[in-house]
Design a protein around this motif. Structure first.
Motif, PDB file in Angstrom:
ATOM      1  N   PHE A  32      54.597  29.658  26.791  1.00  0.00           N
ATOM      2  CA  PHE A  32      53.399  30.739  26.475  1.00  0.00           C
ATOM      3  C   PHE A  32      53.856  31.986  26.814  1.00  0.00           C
ATOM      4  CE2 PHE A  32      52.309  29.113  30.751  1.00  0.00           C
ATOM      5  CZ  PHE A  32      52.137  30.213  31.465  1.00  0.00           C
ATOM      6  N   THR A  33      53.210  32.992  26.403  1.00  0.00           N
ATOM      7  CA  THR A  33      53.697  34.588  26.837  1.00  0.00           C
ATOM      8  C   THR A  33      52.227  35.154  27.277  1.00  0.00           C
ATOM      9  OG1 THR A  33      53.494  35.200  24.500  1.00  0.00           O
ATOM     10  CG2 THR A  33      55.430  34.631  25.239  1.00  0.00           C
ATOM     11  N   VAL A  34      52.566  36.176  28.192  1.00  0.00           N
ATOM     12  CA  VAL A  34      51.145  36.923  28.620  1.00  0.00           C
ATOM     13  C   VAL A  34      51.841  38.389  28.976  1.00  0.00           C
ATOM     14  CG1 VAL A  34      51.714  36.276  31.041  1.00  0.00           C
ATOM     15  CG2 VAL A  34      49.292  37.125  30.271  1.00  0.00           C
ATOM     16  N   GLY A  53      42.837  31.725  22.763  1.00  0.00           N
ATOM     17  CA  GLY A  53      42.260  30.478  22.653  1.00  0.00           C
ATOM     18  C   GLY A  53      41.080  30.455  23.824  1.00  0.00           C
ATOM     19  N   ARG A  54      40.443  29.094  23.768  1.00  0.00           N
ATOM     20  CA  ARG A  54      39.090  28.948  24.834  1.00  0.00           C
ATOM     21  C   ARG A  54      39.750  28.806  26.190  1.00  0.00           C
ATOM     22  NH1 ARG A  54      36.381  25.071  27.281  1.00  0.00           N
ATOM     23  NH2 ARG A  54      37.997  23.361  26.726  1.00  0.00           N
ATOM     24  N   ALA A  55      39.073  29.369  26.936  1.00  0.00           N
ATOM     25  CA  ALA A  55      39.526  29.004  28.385  1.00  0.00           C
ATOM     26  C   ALA A  55      38.215  29.073  29.402  1.00  0.00           C
ATOM     27  CB  ALA A  55      40.398  30.358  28.892  1.00  0.00           C
ATOM     28  N   VAL A  56      38.298  28.220  30.469  1.00  0.00           N
ATOM     29  CA  VAL A  56      37.297  28.059  31.483  1.00  0.00           C
ATOM     30  C   VAL A  56      37.513  29.300  32.555  1.00  0.00           C
ATOM     31  CG1 VAL A  56      36.273  26.614  33.223  1.00  0.00           C
ATOM     32  CG2 VAL A  56      37.144  25.643  31.166  1.00  0.00           C
ATOM     33  N   LEU A  57      36.552  30.009  32.736  1.00  0.00           N
ATOM     34  CA  LEU A  57      36.802  31.022  33.557  1.00  0.00           C
ATOM     35  C   LEU A  57      35.955  30.889  34.948  1.00  0.00           C
ATOM     36  CD1 LEU A  57      37.024  34.316  34.386  1.00  0.00           C
ATOM     37  CD2 LEU A  57      35.312  34.736  32.916  1.00  0.00           C
ATOM     38  N   ALA A  98      38.558  42.534  50.506  1.00  0.00           N
ATOM     39  CA  ALA A  98      37.758  41.619  49.693  1.00  0.00           C
ATOM     40  C   ALA A  98      38.143  41.857  48.491  1.00  0.00           C
ATOM     41  CB  ALA A  98      36.236  42.112  49.888  1.00  0.00           C
ATOM     42  N   LEU A  99      38.265  40.800  47.666  1.00  0.00           N
ATOM     43  CA  LEU A  99      38.663  40.934  46.236  1.00  0.00           C
ATOM     44  C   LEU A  99      37.827  40.428  45.256  1.00  0.00           C
ATOM     45  CD1 LEU A  99      42.145  39.566  46.675  1.00  0.00           C
ATOM     46  CD2 LEU A  99      41.719  41.803  46.489  1.00  0.00           C
ATOM     47  N   ASP A 100      37.711  40.749  43.954  1.00  0.00           N
ATOM     48  CA  ASP A 100      37.037  40.111  43.093  1.00  0.00           C
ATOM     49  C   ASP A 100      38.139  39.085  42.144  1.00  0.00           C
ATOM     50  OD1 ASP A 100      34.298  41.363  43.109  1.00  0.00           O
ATOM     51  OD2 ASP A 100      35.205  43.271  42.094  1.00  0.00           O
ATOM     52  N   VAL A 101      37.774  38.287  41.733  1.00  0.00           N
ATOM     53  CA  VAL A 101      38.784  37.199  41.196  1.00  0.00           C
ATOM     54  C   VAL A 101      38.429  36.676  39.952  1.00  0.00           C
ATOM     55  CG1 VAL A 101      40.449  35.301  41.497  1.00  0.00           C
ATOM     56  CG2 VAL A 101      39.649  36.868  43.558  1.00  0.00           C
ATOM     57  N   GLN A 102      39.345  36.495  39.043  1.00  0.00           N
ATOM     58  CA  GLN A 102      38.935  35.994  37.622  1.00  0.00           C
ATOM     59  C   GLN A 102      40.009  34.824  37.349  1.00  0.00           C
ATOM     60  OE1 GLN A 102      38.320  38.592  34.621  1.00  0.00           O
ATOM     61  NE2 GLN A 102      35.959  39.089  35.261  1.00  0.00           N
ATOM     62  N   ARG A 103      39.677  33.589  37.316  1.00  0.00           N
ATOM     63  CA  ARG A 103      40.634  32.618  37.033  1.00  0.00           C
ATOM     64  C   ARG A 103      40.495  32.015  35.856  1.00  0.00           C
ATOM     65  NH1 ARG A 103      41.160  27.118  37.572  1.00  0.00           N
ATOM     66  NH2 ARG A 103      43.145  26.446  38.367  1.00  0.00           N
ATOM     67  N   TYR A 104      41.420  32.066  34.845  1.00  0.00           N
ATOM     68  CA  TYR A 104      41.288  31.716  33.463  1.00  0.00           C
ATOM     69  C   TYR A 104      42.212  30.226  33.342  1.00  0.00           C
ATOM     70  CZ  TYR A 104      39.335  35.957  32.034  1.00  0.00           C
ATOM     71  OH  TYR A 104      38.496  37.072  32.032  1.00  0.00           O
ATOM     72  N   ALA A 105      41.715  29.277  32.749  1.00  0.00           N
ATOM     73  CA  ALA A 105      42.581  28.140  32.625  1.00  0.00           C
ATOM     74  C   ALA A 105      42.518  27.883  31.100  1.00  0.00           C
ATOM     75  CB  ALA A 105      41.814  26.970  33.488  1.00  0.00           C
ATOM     76  N   PHE A 106      43.590  28.061  30.536  1.00  0.00           N
ATOM     77  CA  PHE A 106      43.732  27.752  29.016  1.00  0.00           C
ATOM     78  C   PHE A 106      44.734  26.284  28.961  1.00  0.00           C
ATOM     79  CE2 PHE A 106      43.793  32.325  29.289  1.00  0.00           C
ATOM     80  CZ  PHE A 106      43.105  32.885  28.363  1.00  0.00           C
ATOM     81  N   TRP A 155      41.894  43.824  33.006  1.00  0.00           N
ATOM     82  CA  TRP A 155      41.982  42.242  32.867  1.00  0.00           C
ATOM     83  C   TRP A 155      41.818  41.783  31.610  1.00  0.00           C
ATOM     84  CZ3 TRP A 155      38.723  40.858  37.971  1.00  0.00           C
ATOM     85  CH2 TRP A 155      39.523  41.380  38.858  1.00  0.00           C
ATOM     86  N   ARG A 156      40.967  42.555  30.614  1.00  0.00           N
ATOM     87  CA  ARG A 156      41.033  41.925  29.184  1.00  0.00           C
ATOM     88  C   ARG A 156      42.229  41.993  28.353  1.00  0.00           C
ATOM     89  NH1 ARG A 156      36.173  39.869  26.640  1.00  0.00           N
ATOM     90  NH2 ARG A 156      36.834  39.664  24.549  1.00  0.00           N
ATOM     91  N   THR A 157      42.972  43.103  28.726  1.00  0.00           N
ATOM     92  CA  THR A 157      44.153  43.442  28.195  1.00  0.00           C
ATOM     93  C   THR A 157      44.953  42.094  28.532  1.00  0.00           C
ATOM     94  OG1 THR A 157      43.940  45.571  27.909  1.00  0.00           O
ATOM     95  CG2 THR A 157      46.221  44.580  27.783  1.00  0.00           C
ATOM     96  N   VAL A 158      45.257  41.923  29.521  1.00  0.00           N
ATOM     97  CA  VAL A 158      46.047  40.756  30.073  1.00  0.00           C
ATOM     98  C   VAL A 158      45.545  39.398  29.479  1.00  0.00           C
ATOM     99  CG1 VAL A 158      46.916  39.258  32.051  1.00  0.00           C
ATOM    100  CG2 VAL A 158      46.773  41.858  32.322  1.00  0.00           C
ATOM    101  N   THR A 159      44.502  38.978  29.477  1.00  0.00           N
ATOM    102  CA  THR A 159      43.798  37.673  29.165  1.00  0.00           C
ATOM    103  C   THR A 159      43.702  37.471  27.523  1.00  0.00           C
ATOM    104  OG1 THR A 159      41.456  38.401  29.499  1.00  0.00           O
ATOM    105  CG2 THR A 159      42.505  37.381  31.257  1.00  0.00           C
ATOM    106  N   ASP A 160      43.659  38.599  26.835  1.00  0.00           N
ATOM    107  CA  ASP A 160      43.752  38.621  25.477  1.00  0.00           C
ATOM    108  C   ASP A 160      45.126  38.664  25.228  1.00  0.00           C
ATOM    109  OD1 ASP A 160      41.202  38.404  24.616  1.00  0.00           O
ATOM    110  OD2 ASP A 160      40.714  40.519  24.322  1.00  0.00           O
TER     111      ASP A 160
END
Length: 144
Positions: free
Chosen positions: A10-12, A80-84, A102-110, A134-139
């Motif tokens: 994959f690429t990101v 594609g679809r991911a579980v966030l 303190a961090l906000d975290v989003q974890r995407y599993a493709f 974050w949308r740029t990275v995940t998209d």
């Protein structure tokens, strides 16, 4: 900057100029308290909201300081679809000052049959405006 893990699959797109380190099987790109963690995980079935809640969240909670789950959902991204999984946790201590943030975290599993699972974990200081980056990275995520 497009990036692929050793062995491909994959690429990101990750931010240019961020430092890159390896943590076990993961590659982590960081700039101050912002990070993008990219990891390929062996999996034979697609993750679901229930499997992430039952398996991944307890492991993340145990490994984190001040963990607080926000929600686990299914999302559609360009690749594609991911579980966030969205949660809050403290950063690791700064190596010089020992300070935690303190961090906000989003974890995407493709998931892709035959390829396994790709996990993107994005974190930044609570309250920082990371929605667009974050949308740029995940998209940008694409199976190859």
């Amino acid at each position: 900057m497009p990036w692929s893990p050793p062995g491909g699959g994959f690429t990101v797109k990750v931010p240019e100029g961020w430092s890159r380190t390896t943590q076990g099987s993961a590659t982590v790109f960081t700039d101050k308290f912002n990070s993008v963690r990219v990891e390929r995980v062996h999996a034979t079935t697609a993750p679901s909201v229930n499997s992430v809640k039952a398996t991944d969240i307890p492991a993340i909670s145990t490994a984190s300081t001040h963990f607080s789950l926000v929600k686990v959902t299914t999302v559609q991204r360009a690749g594609g679809r991911a579980v966030l999984a969205e949660y809050h946790a403290d950063s690791p201590p700064d190596q010089v000052t020992g300070k935690r943030v303190a961090l906000d975290v989003q974890r995407y599993a493709f998931y892709k049959a035959g390829a396994g699972e790709a996990v993107l974990t994005l974190s930044g200081a609570v309250g920082a405006d990371n929605v667009d980056p974050w949308r740029t990275v995940t998209d940008s995520f694409r199976w190859s």
